[in-house]
Write an enzyme that holds these catalytic residues in place. Structure first.
Site, PDB file in Angstrom:
ATOM      1  NE  ARG A   1     114.444  35.238  75.662  1.00  0.00           N
ATOM      2  CZ  ARG A   1     113.993  34.231  76.377  1.00  0.00           C
ATOM      3  NH1 ARG A   1     113.876  34.335  77.683  1.00  0.00           N
ATOM      4  NH2 ARG A   1     113.675  33.105  75.784  1.00  0.00           N
TER       5      ARG A   1
ATOM      6  CD  GLN B   1     130.806  37.709  52.685  1.00  0.00           C
ATOM      7  OE1 GLN B   1     130.465  38.499  51.815  1.00  0.00           O
ATOM      8  NE2 GLN B   1     130.016  37.409  53.694  1.00  0.00           N
TER       9      GLN B   1
ATOM     10  CD  GLN C   1     120.625  27.333  67.122  1.00  0.00           C
ATOM     11  OE1 GLN C   1     119.425  27.545  66.991  1.00  0.00           O
ATOM     12  NE2 GLN C   1     121.125  26.481  67.997  1.00  0.00           N
TER      13      GLN C   1
ATOM     14  CE  LYS D   1     123.613  32.529  71.831  1.00  0.00           C
ATOM     15  NZ  LYS D   1     123.538  31.075  71.894  1.00  0.00           N
TER      16      LYS D   1
ATOM     17  CE1 TYR E   1     124.285  40.897  72.335  1.00  0.00           C
ATOM     18  CE2 TYR E   1     124.694  38.701  71.494  1.00  0.00           C
ATOM     19  CZ  TYR E   1     125.153  39.858  72.089  1.00  0.00           C
ATOM     20  OH  TYR E   1     126.466  39.978  72.443  1.00  0.00           O
TER      21      TYR E   1
ATOM     22  CB  THR F   1     128.594  40.181  56.179  1.00  0.00           C
ATOM     23  OG1 THR F   1     129.894  40.203  55.563  1.00  0.00           O
ATOM     24  CG2 THR F   1     128.237  41.596  56.608  1.00  0.00           C
ATOM     25  CG  LEU F   2     127.326  38.018  61.817  1.00  0.00           C
ATOM     26  CD1 LEU F   2     128.077  37.939  63.137  1.00  0.00           C
ATOM     27  CD2 LEU F   2     126.278  36.915  61.732  1.00  0.00           C
ATOM     28  CD  GLU F   3     120.983  44.626  60.035  1.00  0.00           C
ATOM     29  OE1 GLU F   3     120.689  45.671  60.637  1.00  0.00           O
ATOM     30  OE2 GLU F   3     120.194  43.682  59.927  1.00  0.00           O
TER      31      GLU F   3
END
EC number: 3.5.4.13
Length: 189
Positions: free
Chosen positions: A117, A181, A157, A112, A115, A136-138
């Protein structure tokens, strides 16, 4: 292969549980009326939230990062409404939403702008046909200062691409190692 619209996303979420929980509109304020980083359905995508479950990378063990022999002790587990990522480091989280990807669909995740920027980059590999689970997000903090991520607000997104032909072998067919997971999942080989 074409990108799918808000109408398709809503239909697939409501009729096939593709996204759960699902928000059919864009949420821009919390219950108290304060502005938040938006989440929910957009014109051609779905903005996901991260849960309160974080793993913050630390080098207290002075180890080498090795995806084949990853040391779980390299992370500090945090459960909070806010995650502070150290300078030039990263954290793992998971989506609030659980995904069930159709066999003819591939999902690509982008960060997004709110974040991006601030020097916070989101990295997620594609969600393959018939994959399901929490994503799972990094989050990489590219700045020399600590950076903040907010739980239960928009962080990335998802864009949905539907093929004109169904794949011969799906992620589920291959027995993918991240199938189903439910928590923040560390590297597997």
């Amino acid at each position: 292969m074409s990108i799918k619209s808000d109408r398709w996303i809503k239909r697939m979420a409501e009729q096939h549980a593709m996204i759960a929980p699902f928000e059919p509109g864009q949420i821009k304020h919390d219950a108290a009326g304060q502005r938040i980083v938006s989440f929910g359905t957009s014109s051609y995508g779905y903005d996901v939230r991260c849960s309160r479950e974080f793993k913050i990378f630390t080098n207290i063990n002075s180890t080498i990062v090795d995806p084949k022999r990853f040391d779980p002790g390299s992370f500090v587990d945090v459960e909070s409404d806010v995650c502070i990522i150290p300078p030039n480091s990263f954290a793992l989280a998971r989506t609030v939403e659980y995904f069930r990807i159709p066999r003819d669909t591939l999902v690509v995740c982008l960060g997004k702008s709110t974040y991006a920027r601030c020097g916070i980059i989101v990295n997620v590999t594609p969600l393959e046909p018939e994959w399901e689970g929490h994503v799972t997000l990094e989050f990489s903090n590219t700045t020399p200062l600590p950076a903040r991520i907010y739980a239960n607000e928009g962080v990335a997104q998802m864009l949905f691409f539907q093929s004109d032909e169904v794949c011969e072998t799906s992620y589920k067919d291959r027995g993918g190692k991240y199938q189903g997971q439910t928590g923040v999942t560390l590297p597997r080989t």
